[in-house]
Design an enzyme around this catalytic site. Structure first.
Site, mmCIF file in Angstrom:
data_model
loop_
_atom_site.group_PDB
_atom_site.id
_atom_site.type_symbol
_atom_site.label_atom_id
_atom_site.label_comp_id
_atom_site.label_asym_id
_atom_site.label_seq_id
_atom_site.Cartn_x
_atom_site.Cartn_y
_atom_site.Cartn_z
ATOM 1 N N TYR A 226 42.248 27.773 32.376
ATOM 2 C CA TYR A 226 42.214 29.079 33.023
ATOM 3 C C TYR A 226 43.457 29.249 33.882
ATOM 4 C CZ TYR A 226 40.634 32.930 36.023
ATOM 5 O OH TYR A 226 40.525 34.115 36.706
ATOM 6 N N TYR B 299 40.596 37.915 27.583
ATOM 7 C CA TYR B 299 40.411 37.380 28.927
ATOM 8 C C TYR B 299 38.901 37.326 29.150
ATOM 9 C CZ TYR B 299 41.227 36.839 34.002
ATOM 10 O OH TYR B 299 41.280 36.376 35.298
#
Length: 390
Positions: free
Chosen positions: A338, A288
Site C-alpha cells: 500500500y 485503488y
C-alpha cells in the site's frame, strides 16, 4: 478512440520499499524520481516539471517544493504539490498530461512518497486518526472512530445488508489479490491464502478482518509523463487515452446511498468517453482498493457489473488469475503493498508495457483508478500500449 493520445508515461521508478523504518520521505521521493528518469533513458536535466504528493495526514514540510533542489533540477516550467487525497497520483498524471498538451512542459516527474512506519510508530498507529464522516466536530474521536477501517466497515456492512453478501465474498477478493501477489516479485505477502486462513484472521472493525485491509509500506513511486512525440525509446510508451475525475457531492442524509453513490461512476464515464471505449473493452483493471469491500464497489461503479452483483462477480473467479477481468494483478493493496494511489498506477504501467512477467495479461486497454477519503474523491486513467484504439 479516434484522436491522438493526450500524453505518454515514459518512465517508472521506485525507491526501496520496506516495512522497516529507514529513509525520510524526501530521500525516498528523490530515489524514485532518479530511478524513473533512468528507467526512461532520460537525463534528470530533461525534466522541466515536478509534481509532488505526500500522504494527506502528513504536513507540507514532509515533501516540500524544495525537493527540486534535492534532485539538482534546473529551472522548472511546472512545480506544484498536489492534494486530492487518495486520487492524487491519478490527478498528478492528469495535470502533467494537460500541461504537456498545452505546451507548458515537455517532461514532468510525478512522485508519491510515504513513510508511515517509523522507529516509534507502526503503520496501524500512523493511520489511526479520526476520519470525519458526520460533519459533527470531534464526534469520531469521542467514540473511538479512528482510521479508515471503521469507515469502510460501514461500507461492507451496508453492502451485506442490502445485497446479502457474506464474509466469504470479501474473502474471495483477498484471496484473488494474494494469488496475483504470488506472481509478483515486488509484492510483500506471497504465502498462499485459503478461505480458512481469511476467516481466522482477527477482526479489525466488523465485518472487516485484518486480511480485508491494506498492507502499508515505506517507499516512493515516480512516473515521467512526456509528449507523445518525444516518448523515450528505453521503455515502451504508455499512452494516456482517457482521464476523468469525480467528487461526490451527495449529502450523507439524502435519497442516495453514500456508501455506493460516489464519484467513481462519474470519473469512469468521463475517462471512457474521452478514450472512446467502455467497460467491455477493458483488458485489466487496477483499482485503488485499500479494503476488499472498496474493490467490490468499484467493480460496480466502473461498469463491470450491476449494483449488488460485485460480490458474485468476484466469487465466480472473474478477477483472479485466469478470470475474465484481471484485477489488481500485482497483488493490490492487500497483498502487494500500500502506497496509496501509486500502487494501482504503477501496476497499470507495468501491465501496459507488457513487463508483468508471470502475471502479464492482455494489455490493450488498462483502467487505473484512484480513490480518496471515504470514497468521496476519484480519478481514472485509460492507458494503452497502442497510439490508437480504433
Amino acid at each position: 478512440m479516434t484522436g491522438h493520445p493526450i500524453a505518454a508515461i515514459t518512465g517508472l521508478g521506485f525507491s526501496a520499499l520496506s516495512r522497516k523504518p529507514g529513509s525520510s520521505v524526501r530521500r525516498l521521493a528523490c530515489d524514485a524520481v532518479r530511478d524513473a528518469a533512468a528507467d526512461g533513458g532520460l537525463p534528470l536535466s530533461s525534466i522541466d516539471g515536478l509534481l509532488l504528493n505526500r500522504s494527506p495526514i502528513e504536513p507540507f514540510e514532509t515533501l516540500p517544493l524544495s525537493v527540486r533542489r534535492d534532485l539538482g533540477l534546473g529551472d522548472l516550467r511546472l512545480l506544484a504539490s498536489i492534494e486530492g487525497e487518495g486520487s492524487s497520483v491519478v490527478q498528478m498524471i492528469q495535470y502533467a498530461a494537460l500541461a504537456i498538451q498545452a505546451g507548458m512542459a515537455e517532461r514532468v516527474a510525478c512522485v508519491f512518497a510515504d513513510a508511515p512506519i517509523t522507529a516509534n510508530v507502526n503503520a496501524g498507529k500512523t493511520f489511526a486518526i479520526a476520519l470525519p464522516i458526520t460533519g459533527i466536530e470531534d464526534w469520531e474521536s469521542e467514540i473511538g472512530f479512528l482510521g479508515a477501517a471503521p469507515a469502510f466497515a460501514l461500507v461492507a456492512a451496508r453492502y451485506m445488508a442490502l445485497y446479502g453478501a457474506t464474509p466469504e465474498d470479501f474473502g474471495n477478493w483477498a484471496i484473488a489479490e494474494r494469488q496475483w501477489a504470488m506472481l509478483n516479485p515486488r509484492a510483500f505477502l506471497k504465502k498462499p491464502l485459503s478461505m480458512d486462513d481469511y476467516l481466522a484472521s482477527r477482526p479489525i472493525a466488523r465485518p472487516l478482518r485484518m486480511l480485508d485491509c491494506a498492507y502499508p509500506v515505506n517507499g516512493a513511486v515516480a512516473f515521467i509523463v512526456g509528449k507523445v512525440e518525444v516518448a523515450a525509446a528505453a521503455r515502451p510508451p504508455v499512452y494516456i487515452h482517457g482521464m476523468g475525475q469525480g467528487h461526490s457531492g451527495c449529502p450523507a442524509f439524502s435519497d442516495h446511498e453514500p456508501e455506493f453513490d460516489n464519484g467513481a461512476a462519474m470519473a469512469g464515464r468521463i475517462a471512457y468517453a474521452m478514450a472512446g471505449v467502455g467497460p467491455v473493452d477493458v483488458s485489466s483493471a487496477q483499482f485503488y482498493a485499500p479494503f476488499s469491500c472498496a474493490g467490490i464497489v468499484a467493480l460496480e461503479n466502473y461498469g463491470f457489473c450491476k449494483r449488488g452483483e460485485g460480490a458474485g462477480f468476484v466469487s465466480a473467479g472473474n478477477i483472479a488469475p485466469g478470470g475474465t477481468l484481471p484485477v489488481n494483478t500485482g497483488g493490490g493493496m492487500l497483498s502487494g503493498f500500500y502506497l496509496q494511489g501509486a500502487t494501482s498506477i504503477c501496476e497499470a504501467v507495468i501491465q501496459t508495457r507488457g513487463e508483468g512477467g508471470q502475471r502479464q495479461v492482455t494489455n490493450d486497454v488498462v483502467l487505473a483508478t484512484g480513490l480518496g477519503g471515504r470514497q468521496e474523491h476519484h480519478g481514472a486513467l485509460i492507458l494503452s500500449p497502442h497510439a490508437s484504439l480504433t
